[in-house]
Motif scaffolding. Structure first.
Motif, PDB file in Angstrom:
ATOM      1  N   ALA A  45      11.201 -41.038  10.143  1.00 36.61           N
ATOM      2  CA  ALA A  45       9.829 -40.529  10.035  1.00 36.61           C
ATOM      3  C   ALA A  45       8.862 -41.373  10.860  1.00 36.61           C
ATOM      4  O   ALA A  45       7.992 -40.838  11.563  1.00 36.61           O
ATOM      5  CB  ALA A  45       9.389 -40.520   8.570  1.00 36.61           C
TER       6      ALA A  45
ATOM      7  N   SER B 260       4.180 -34.009  12.456  1.00 35.91           N
ATOM      8  CA  SER B 260       4.321 -34.047  11.002  1.00 35.91           C
ATOM      9  C   SER B 260       5.470 -33.150  10.540  1.00 35.91           C
ATOM     10  O   SER B 260       6.270 -33.527   9.672  1.00 35.91           O
ATOM     11  CB  SER B 260       3.012 -33.620  10.336  1.00 35.91           C
ATOM     12  OG  SER B 260       3.136 -33.584   8.934  1.00 35.91           O
ATOM     13  N   HIS B 261       5.590 -31.974  11.121  1.00 33.54           N
ATOM     14  CA  HIS B 261       6.674 -31.065  10.736  1.00 33.54           C
ATOM     15  C   HIS B 261       8.034 -31.601  11.195  1.00 33.54           C
ATOM     16  O   HIS B 261       9.045 -31.386  10.506  1.00 33.54           O
ATOM     17  CB  HIS B 261       6.423 -29.666  11.306  1.00 33.54           C
ATOM     18  CG  HIS B 261       5.331 -28.926  10.599  1.00 33.54           C
ATOM     19  ND1 HIS B 261       5.429 -28.516   9.290  1.00 33.54           N
ATOM     20  CD2 HIS B 261       4.101 -28.541  11.009  1.00 33.54           C
ATOM     21  CE1 HIS B 261       4.331 -27.894   8.925  1.00 33.54           C
ATOM     22  NE2 HIS B 261       3.501 -27.897   9.960  1.00 33.54           N
TER      23      HIS B 261
ATOM     24  N   GLN C  50       8.810 -34.664  11.177  1.00 29.44           N
ATOM     25  CA  GLN C  50       9.159 -35.659  10.162  1.00 29.44           C
ATOM     26  C   GLN C  50       9.829 -34.989   8.964  1.00 29.44           C
ATOM     27  O   GLN C  50      10.784 -35.529   8.390  1.00 29.44           O
ATOM     28  CB  GLN C  50       7.905 -36.413   9.723  1.00 29.44           C
ATOM     29  CG  GLN C  50       7.327 -37.330  10.787  1.00 29.44           C
ATOM     30  CD  GLN C  50       5.982 -37.894  10.390  1.00 29.44           C
ATOM     31  OE1 GLN C  50       5.221 -37.272   9.655  1.00 29.44           O
ATOM     32  NE2 GLN C  50       5.670 -39.082  10.868  1.00 29.44           N
ATOM     33  N   VAL C  51       9.332 -33.818   8.568  1.00 33.58           N
ATOM     34  CA  VAL C  51       9.941 -33.080   7.455  1.00 33.58           C
ATOM     35  C   VAL C  51      11.363 -32.650   7.825  1.00 33.58           C
ATOM     36  O   VAL C  51      12.289 -32.738   7.012  1.00 33.58           O
ATOM     37  CB  VAL C  51       9.075 -31.856   7.085  1.00 33.58           C
ATOM     38  CG1 VAL C  51       9.780 -31.011   6.025  1.00 33.58           C
ATOM     39  CG2 VAL C  51       7.717 -32.307   6.573  1.00 33.58           C
TER      40      VAL C  51
ATOM     41  N   ALA D 149      13.609 -35.549   7.508  1.00 30.78           N
ATOM     42  CA  ALA D 149      13.881 -35.851   6.097  1.00 30.78           C
ATOM     43  C   ALA D 149      14.907 -34.889   5.526  1.00 30.78           C
ATOM     44  O   ALA D 149      15.806 -35.286   4.761  1.00 30.78           O
ATOM     45  CB  ALA D 149      12.586 -35.781   5.296  1.00 30.78           C
ATOM     46  N   LEU D 150      14.822 -33.605   5.884  1.00 29.72           N
ATOM     47  CA  LEU D 150      15.779 -32.611   5.388  1.00 29.72           C
ATOM     48  C   LEU D 150      17.185 -32.881   5.931  1.00 29.72           C
ATOM     49  O   LEU D 150      18.173 -32.778   5.191  1.00 29.72           O
ATOM     50  CB  LEU D 150      15.321 -31.212   5.772  1.00 29.72           C
ATOM     51  CG  LEU D 150      14.091 -30.674   5.016  1.00 29.72           C
ATOM     52  CD1 LEU D 150      13.603 -29.372   5.647  1.00 29.72           C
ATOM     53  CD2 LEU D 150      14.433 -30.458   3.546  1.00 29.72           C
TER      54      LEU D 150
ATOM     55  N   VAL E 179      14.708 -36.831  -2.067  1.00 30.03           N
ATOM     56  CA  VAL E 179      14.395 -36.013  -0.886  1.00 30.03           C
ATOM     57  C   VAL E 179      13.099 -35.244  -1.095  1.00 30.03           C
ATOM     58  O   VAL E 179      12.245 -35.171  -0.203  1.00 30.03           O
ATOM     59  CB  VAL E 179      15.559 -35.046  -0.580  1.00 30.03           C
ATOM     60  CG1 VAL E 179      15.220 -34.171   0.626  1.00 30.03           C
ATOM     61  CG2 VAL E 179      16.847 -35.818  -0.327  1.00 30.03           C
TER      62      VAL E 179
ATOM     63  N   ILE F 296       9.740 -35.721   1.193  1.00 29.89           N
ATOM     64  CA  ILE F 296       9.073 -34.644   1.933  1.00 29.89           C
ATOM     65  C   ILE F 296       7.608 -34.542   1.522  1.00 29.89           C
ATOM     66  O   ILE F 296       6.717 -34.362   2.352  1.00 29.89           O
ATOM     67  CB  ILE F 296       9.807 -33.307   1.703  1.00 29.89           C
ATOM     68  CG1 ILE F 296      11.200 -33.367   2.354  1.00 29.89           C
ATOM     69  CG2 ILE F 296       9.012 -32.138   2.278  1.00 29.89           C
ATOM     70  CD1 ILE F 296      12.062 -32.168   2.032  1.00 29.89           C
ATOM     71  N   SER F 297       7.350 -34.661   0.225  1.00 30.84           N
ATOM     72  CA  SER F 297       5.972 -34.625  -0.254  1.00 30.84           C
ATOM     73  C   SER F 297       5.172 -35.796   0.299  1.00 30.84           C
ATOM     74  O   SER F 297       4.011 -35.642   0.688  1.00 30.84           O
ATOM     75  CB  SER F 297       5.961 -34.649  -1.783  1.00 30.84           C
ATOM     76  OG  SER F 297       4.638 -34.583  -2.279  1.00 30.84           O
TER      77      SER F 297
ATOM     78  N   VAL G  83       5.759 -37.490   3.128  1.00 27.19           N
ATOM     79  CA  VAL G  83       5.542 -37.285   4.554  1.00 27.19           C
ATOM     80  C   VAL G  83       4.372 -36.327   4.779  1.00 27.19           C
ATOM     81  O   VAL G  83       3.548 -36.521   5.682  1.00 27.19           O
ATOM     82  CB  VAL G  83       6.821 -36.746   5.229  1.00 27.19           C
ATOM     83  CG1 VAL G  83       6.523 -36.198   6.614  1.00 27.19           C
ATOM     84  CG2 VAL G  83       7.870 -37.846   5.321  1.00 27.19           C
ATOM     85  N   GLY G  84       4.285 -35.295   3.938  1.00 27.21           N
ATOM     86  CA  GLY G  84       3.171 -34.367   4.039  1.00 27.21           C
ATOM     87  C   GLY G  84       1.831 -35.026   3.802  1.00 27.21           C
ATOM     88  O   GLY G  84       0.801 -34.579   4.323  1.00 27.21           O
TER      89      GLY G  84
END
Length: 329
Positions: A168, A247-248, A250-251, A254-255, A272, A276-277, A279-280
């Motif tokens: 991230a 930013s997306h 990074q999600v 993470a996934l 996880v 994700i939360s 990172v948002g």
């Protein structure tokens, strides 16, 4: 109530300290509480998901959800109080600056200054004083809050899993390159816009400015303001696009990484979800910090112009003599 101006501090932050230092200290205290509360909902969210996956007694989930709602309420109430307090501090600073500008305009007119004084005074009242006052309210608390949220969330991400955190952060680094470059270009255009609007304010007050050579110059200034504004829009929205795209990504990282670790039993699902939360939540404070430094640059220019104009006028013998006679009251 007197409207006679006195010398303003020469820098923006000296003025902020002079008119609101007690309130700035209180705002900093509220800000620290606000950003420390940021990671509480993330941790509760992780625990709720993990308890659901592990099929533990549901009353634990109910208790955690109640705690989550309570934490969010306290966090939101703290930010509400912080924002209202900021607004009050900013409005008091705006009122103080308006009194200075009105007093300056009356003194200058009484001293038989030219029409440029009225034009600059009008520009300061309409376009410059309001954003300066608004900036005063969040001058210290806003960057502290957003930097605190970033630091808290980043620390929590590293706590969850260092590999996902590294991915991230790796996708976050490009923003440290293109954001300052694009922001600098925005600042230069915004500063030029302030100067042009002042010139338009002067020419509007002067008689006969709508015709002849001066009218042609005004038309060019208006066109130039349009081009500057469009340049600002293009840069600002392009920067927002690239920031959101990072930013997306990074999600996605993470996934991919988190999904593999869950698949190989190295990480729980709740980790996880919480990652994700988290990172948002990095995008908003980072964007707010970018906006803050853009506003800081523009506000420093506006305050410097106002302070220089008022201080120079008060140093003029003709204005000092008018003030000594008590013309402005």
């Amino acid at each position: 109530m007197t409207l006679s101006p006195y010398n303003l501090p020469t820098t923006l932050f000296r003025y902020i300290w002079a008119v609101s230092w007690q309130h700035q200290i209180a705002l900093v205290g509220l800000t620290v509480i606000a950003f420390l509360l940021e990671i509480v909902p993330l941790e509760l969210q992780r625990r709720v998901v993990n308890n659901l996956v592990k099929e533990r007694p549901f009353h634990i989930v109910i208790a955690l959800c109640a705690a989550y709602a309570g934490a969010v309420f306290v966090q939101g109430a703290t930010k509400l109080g912080l924002n209202v307090y900021r607004g009050w501090v900013g409005e008091n600073a705006t009122r103080d600056l308006r009194r200075h500008v009105i007093g300056y305009s009356k003194l200058a007119r009484a001293a038989a200054f030219g029409a440029d004084v009225q034009g600059i005074g009008a520009a300061m009242i309409v376009a410059e004083v309001e954003p300066i006052g608004g900036f005063v309210g969040g001058s210290l608390s806003e960057p502290l809050l957003q930097a605190g949220v970033l630091a808290s969330v980043l620390a929590y991400i590293v706590h969850l899993d260092r590999w996902m955190a590294m991915a991230a952060l790796g996708l976050f680094l490009p923003q440290l390159i293109f954001v300052p470059v694009m922001q600098g270009a925005i600042n230069r255009r915004a500063n030029a816009r302030v100067w042009l609007l002042r010139q338009l304010g002067i020419s509007t007050v002067e008689s006969g400015s709508a015709v002849g050579q001066e009218g042609s110059a005004d038309a060019k200034r208006i066109d130039r303001v349009l081009h500057l504004n469009m340049g600002i829009f293009k840069l600002k929205f392009s920067m927002n696009f690239f920031m959101n795209f990072c930013s997306h990504l990074q999600v996605v990282a993470a996934l991919l990484i988190g999904g593999w670790m869950v698949h190989t039993d190295q990480l729980e699902v709740g980790g996880v979800v919480a990652f994700i939360s988290a990172v948002g939540r990095l995008n908003d404070p980072w964007g707010d910090l970018v906006n803050y430094f853009r506003d800081l640059s523009l506000t420093q220019v506006k305050f410097g112009l106002i302070a220089d104009r008022i201080n120079e006028s008060l140093a003029t013998p003709g204005v000092r003599n008018v003030e000594d006679r008590g013309v402005v009251a």
